[in-house]
Scaffold this motif. Structure first.
Motif, mmCIF file in Angstrom:
data_model
loop_
_atom_site.group_PDB
_atom_site.id
_atom_site.type_symbol
_atom_site.label_atom_id
_atom_site.label_comp_id
_atom_site.label_asym_id
_atom_site.label_seq_id
_atom_site.Cartn_x
_atom_site.Cartn_y
_atom_site.Cartn_z
ATOM 1 N N LEU A 229 -33.895 34.639 -33.651
ATOM 2 C CA LEU A 229 -34.082 33.494 -32.760
ATOM 3 C C LEU A 229 -35.290 33.707 -31.858
ATOM 4 N N ILE A 230 -35.381 34.876 -31.247
ATOM 5 C CA ILE A 230 -36.508 35.154 -30.348
ATOM 6 C C ILE A 230 -37.815 35.209 -31.134
ATOM 7 N N CYS A 231 -37.798 35.889 -32.264
ATOM 8 C CA CYS A 231 -39.017 35.988 -33.090
ATOM 9 C C CYS A 231 -39.499 34.614 -33.532
ATOM 10 N N ASP A 232 -38.591 33.758 -33.968
ATOM 11 C CA ASP A 232 -38.981 32.425 -34.427
ATOM 12 C C ASP A 232 -39.500 31.561 -33.286
ATOM 13 N N LYS A 238 -46.510 38.075 -33.930
ATOM 14 C CA LYS A 238 -45.152 38.613 -33.977
ATOM 15 C C LYS A 238 -45.171 40.143 -33.947
ATOM 16 N N PRO A 239 -44.327 40.752 -33.128
ATOM 17 C CA PRO A 239 -44.185 42.207 -33.193
ATOM 18 C C PRO A 239 -43.707 42.656 -34.566
ATOM 19 N N LYS A 240 -43.945 43.905 -34.879
ATOM 20 C CA LYS A 240 -43.602 44.432 -36.194
ATOM 21 C C LYS A 240 -42.120 44.249 -36.502
ATOM 22 N N ALA A 241 -41.261 44.379 -35.485
ATOM 23 C CA ALA A 241 -39.826 44.232 -35.710
ATOM 24 C C ALA A 241 -39.455 42.847 -36.230
ATOM 25 N N CYS A 242 -40.243 41.847 -35.861
ATOM 26 C CA CYS A 242 -39.988 40.486 -36.358
ATOM 27 C C CYS A 242 -40.262 40.410 -37.852
ATOM 28 N N GLN A 243 -41.318 41.065 -38.293
ATOM 29 C CA GLN A 243 -41.642 41.053 -39.714
ATOM 30 C C GLN A 243 -40.594 41.811 -40.525
#
Length: 249
Positions: A229-232, A238-243
């Protein structure tokens, strides 16, 4: 007119330069701008640093959590969703914690309020401890480890508050001075006011807002996959964790 033409020429020159960048920069400059990071093919690796350093960075995602410190559902959400997400991508979150929930307050005298809490007086104490911690520590990077520590204990906020203060090197005496004095009452009243201003009004806890908005869809996604939700929602790199999250099944 000459000034305008000069600005146009400069803009065209800058855009053409950026679009044709090659990675001829020393490695210590690779994360100095989005354009250089892109040219050196390290855009994702540099995302967090660029977001933190850039004066024109995308705004952080405003995420509010209205909760009760010993409510089982609040504890579950904090431990399973909020803490892992904040640990991974806290750099893009503007987190607001409001420990109050379904409590009810009564104005008993000048600048003094008393609360009745959903899960009893232990919860009132825990909410107040965390409210004072938020005020005293000031910065979420210091506040959140304390709140997270207390929520891992779950119950017994008087014990967990002191234990977490000792673990994290926080002055517990200062916290309890706040809790037992007029400042704590004033601060918890402010939490009550924030909660009462919610639109739509809070009907369950935890209750979340995303950039100031609450909907059933936001609430459901936050409780099932807050990281996504936060990444979108975040509009920057986007931080690497989002990918990594997107590549997960």
């Amino acid at each position: 007119m000459k000034t305008f033409l000069a600005m146009v020429v400069f803009s065209v020159f800058w855009l053409s330069t950026v679009s044709s960048l090659t990675c001829d920069f020393p490695s210590n400059l690779w994360c100095s701008s989005t354009e250089i990071a892109r040219a050196c093919k390290v855009e994702q690796q540099c995302a967090d640093r660029i977001s933190a350093d850039s004066g024109t960075r995308a705004p952080k995602v405003n995420f509010g959590v209205y909760y009760e410190c010993i409510c089982p559902d609040s504890i579950q959400f904090i431990n399973s969703q909020l803490s892992p997400t904040f640990l991974k991508i806290g750099s893009i979150i503007n987190l607001e914690l409001v420990p109050y929930g379904k409590a009810k307050e009564k104005h008993v005298e000048l600048l003094k309020w008393e609360s009745t809490c959903h899960h009893g007086q232990d919860e009132c104490l825990g909410n107040l401890i965390q409210t004072c911690v938020i005020h005293i520590l000031g910065n979420m990077s210091k506040i959140y480890p304390f709140v997270d520590c207390m929520e891992q204990f779950g119950m017994w906020p008087d014990t967990s508050g002191q234990t977490c203060a000792e673990r994290l090197g926080v002055d517990y005496k200062a916290i309890m001075n706040c809790v037992d004095g007029p400042l704590g009452s004033k601060l918890e009243h402010q939490m009550a006011v924030k909660t009462d201003k919610l639109d739509p009004p809070l009907t369950s806890v935890p209750w979340v807002t995303l950039n100031g908005v609450h909907t059933p869809e936001i609430q459901n996604e936050a409780e099932t996959d807050l990281l996504r939700l936060i990444c979108d929602t975040y509009t920057g790199i986007k931080p690497k964790a989002c990918q990594q999250d997107k590549s997960s099944p």
